[in-house]
Design an enzyme around this catalytic site. Structure first.
Site, mmCIF file in Angstrom:
data_model
loop_
_atom_site.group_PDB
_atom_site.id
_atom_site.type_symbol
_atom_site.label_atom_id
_atom_site.label_comp_id
_atom_site.label_asym_id
_atom_site.label_seq_id
_atom_site.Cartn_x
_atom_site.Cartn_y
_atom_site.Cartn_z
ATOM 1 C CE LYS A 1 9.699 -6.599 -3.930
ATOM 2 N NZ LYS A 1 9.568 -5.771 -2.708
ATOM 3 N N GLY B 1 0.383 -2.541 2.969
ATOM 4 C CA GLY B 1 1.264 -1.402 2.754
ATOM 5 C C GLY B 1 0.468 -0.121 2.643
ATOM 6 C CB SER B 2 1.418 3.195 1.348
ATOM 7 O OG SER B 2 1.673 3.009 -0.036
ATOM 8 C CB THR B 3 -3.860 4.274 0.993
ATOM 9 O OG1 THR B 3 -4.292 3.787 2.277
ATOM 10 C CG2 THR B 3 -5.076 4.508 0.129
ATOM 11 N N GLY C 1 -1.494 0.556 -2.790
ATOM 12 C CA GLY C 1 -2.674 -0.286 -2.945
ATOM 13 C C GLY C 1 -3.514 0.125 -4.143
ATOM 14 C CD GLU D 1 -3.473 -4.059 7.283
ATOM 15 O OE1 GLU D 1 -3.665 -2.822 7.437
ATOM 16 O OE2 GLU D 1 -2.482 -4.647 7.699
ATOM 17 C CB CYS E 1 -1.282 -0.373 9.289
ATOM 18 S SG CYS E 1 -1.610 -2.014 9.967
ATOM 19 C CD GLU F 1 -0.583 4.954 7.382
ATOM 20 O OE1 GLU F 1 -0.842 4.027 8.172
ATOM 21 O OE2 GLU F 1 -0.457 4.792 6.152
#
Length: 503
Positions: free
Chosen positions: A195, A248-250, A253, A270, A304, A405
């Site tokens: 995806k 991707g973003s925390t 996640g 990650e 990142c 971030e």
């Protein structure tokens, strides 16, 4: 300057993208989404829609997962001799190199990155990922064990492919990240549903074309473009998916972790970073300054592992800041198609507003914009999502710009005044992230002592190596779970089985 690509190739690509909606790749065939819905693809350098891609949803994800399940459970892929899997991966690497120009141009139009960067990532990064992981296909082993239980035993362990993998990739390096996700999974014998990010779906469809041309069996790799809250969520929720690998973003996640608890599917994450860069007085400043600049301005800071927090010793602080400022002023910002562009646009208007919002908050909290701080202006920049390379001084660890971030070309510069490594490490570690870090010094003892104290998955000393498929990649703290690349990256797609035999 002459562009390093064929204008004819670009013209044909633009015409094709404008006239043909990109389709899903499921069970070895291309098809429209079941709903017939599409998503608009915007060129971030112009703000204009230039292509459309199928907007897959839960129904399309189900078709793709079931195709991957059949290819796995029927043994068509995990049962294939490992050397044959390796040959197919190598064949795909060859095809990527052959189609490098079209892939890179698609990446530049879709993401905005300079063409030279897109070409390097597509031709070198993606093909090397495949070649490296192809080598692992024939080298997956277990071990024999001697139990201490009384009696005579034969005991051994083996590693088996985990099954169907859902791979969700970000928009900052779309093509190479897609390949980096599927390469170790395929080498191990897993099947995949990929995806891509809704902002940058186009190069993944080229990947599907090349997978078909390389001769991969139907269902081994399936690609569903669509939105994260529909297609992405459906992939995470699907009970037939054995593992999710996500970059991707925390925040996203964490949502994936919560969703995965229903089936306890395996998860590799990650995630975000707020990576520190530390420059000591004895560093080679002619190397450290340009590296620190491009460590945050490269790909418009949409990396990142970007070095977004810079700690500089007081005795060289002004020299380093002036050098960085001059580099930021000289940096050529523009369309990724221009041969002299060094920094392209942000990927979307949403990302532009996010970055400008962080800069505004930093200034309100007391930071000073040494350079930049605004949306870029000038010829051919007003309509795109361009922001000036920005250096903020007067920042402190408690400021929002230093803790969160930003994912843009914004560097927070701070000073330290002594050589107490524990104190310096405390500054470097003062965020919830721990993805990457950089140390600049000619004293290797200082570098290695500080490296032990920094809580990050990667520590680069005097530049170090870039992302390499042989070097494990991942983060401490809220920068993720697990590791990609290297042996660890392969083993992440396995289940470990123990067998004991009483003789």
């Amino acid at each position: 300057m002459t562009p390093s690509f064929s204008p004819e190739t670009l013209a044909l690509l633009r015409k094709d993208l404008a006239s043909n909606t990109r389709k899903l790749f499921i069970d070895g065939a291309f098809a429209s989404s079941a709903s017939g819905e599409t998503l608009e693809v915007i060129n971030p350098a112009t703000g204009n829609v230039f292509a459309h891609a199928a907007a897959g949803d839960r129904y399309d994800i189900d078709l793709a997962v079931r195709a991957a399940r059949r290819a796995f459970d029927g043994g068509v892929w995990p049962g294939m001799p490992p050397a044959q899997r390796a040959r197919l991966l190598t064949r795909l690497a060859d095809l990527i190199e052959t189609h490098c120009e079209r892939i890179a141009l698609t990446e530049t139009l879709d993401n905005g990155m300079p063409f030279s960067m897109a070409r390097f990532a597509a031709a070198v990064g993606a093909s090397e990922q495949l070649r490296y992981n192809a080598g692992w296909a024939t080298k997956i082993t277990g071990e024999t064990v001697t139990p201490s239980t009384p009696g005579e035993w034969h005991a051994f362990s083996s590693r088996e492919p985990i099954g169907v993998v859902g791979a969700i990739v970000p928009w900052n390096f779309p093509f190479v990240m897609a390949v980096a996700k599927i390469a170790p999974a395929l080498a191990m014998g897993c099947t995949v549903v990929l995806k891509p990010a809704e902002q940058t779906p186009l190069s993944a469809i080229i990947l599907g074309e090349l997978i078909a041309e390389a001769g991969f069996p139907a269902g081994v790799v399936n690609i569903v473009t669509g939105f994260g809250d529909t297609a992405g969520a459906a992939l995470v929720d699907h009970p037939m998916v054995d593992k999710i690998t996500f970059t991707g973003s925390t925040d996203v996640g964490k949502k994936i972790v919560r969703a995965a608890t229903g089936t306890l599917k395996r998860v590799t994450l990650e995630l975000g970073g707020k990576s520190p860069v530390v420059i000591f007085p004895d560093a080679h400043l002619d190397r450290a300054i340009p590296a620190a600049a491009m460590g945050i301005f490269g790909n418009a800071g949409q990396v990142c592992a970007a070095g977004s927090r810079l700690f500089v010793h007081d005795c060289i602080f002004e020299q380093v800041v002036e050098g960085l400022t001059q580099r930021a002023i000289e940096l050529k910002v523009g369309s990724g198609l221009a041969a002299d562009t060094e920094m392209g646009p942000l990927v979307s208007n949403e990302q532009l507003e996010r970055v400008l919002g962080y800069i505004e908050t930093g200034l309100i909290e007391g930071a000073c914009a040494k350079v930049g701080g605004q949306r870029s202006s000038g010829a051919n920049l007003e309509q795109g999502y361009f922001v000036q390379p920005t250096i903020l001084t007067g920042t402190t660890g408690g400021m929002k710009v230093c803790k969160e971030e930003i994912f843009g070309p914004v560097l927070c510069v701070m000073k330290f005044e002594d050589d107490d490594l524990d104190r310096i490490a405390a500054l470097a570690n003062s965020t919830d992230y721990g993805l990457s870090s950089n140390i600049w010094t000619r004293d290797i003892s200082t570098a290695l002592r500080l490296a032990k104290r920094i809580k990050a998955g990667t520590v680069r000393i005097n530049g170090g190596a870039g992302v390499d498929p042989a070097i494990p990649l991942g983060g401490f703290k809220q920068s993720g779970w697990g590791r990609e690349n290297g042996r660890a990256g392969i083993e992440a797609f396995t289940e470990l089985k123990s067998v004991t035999v009483a003789l």
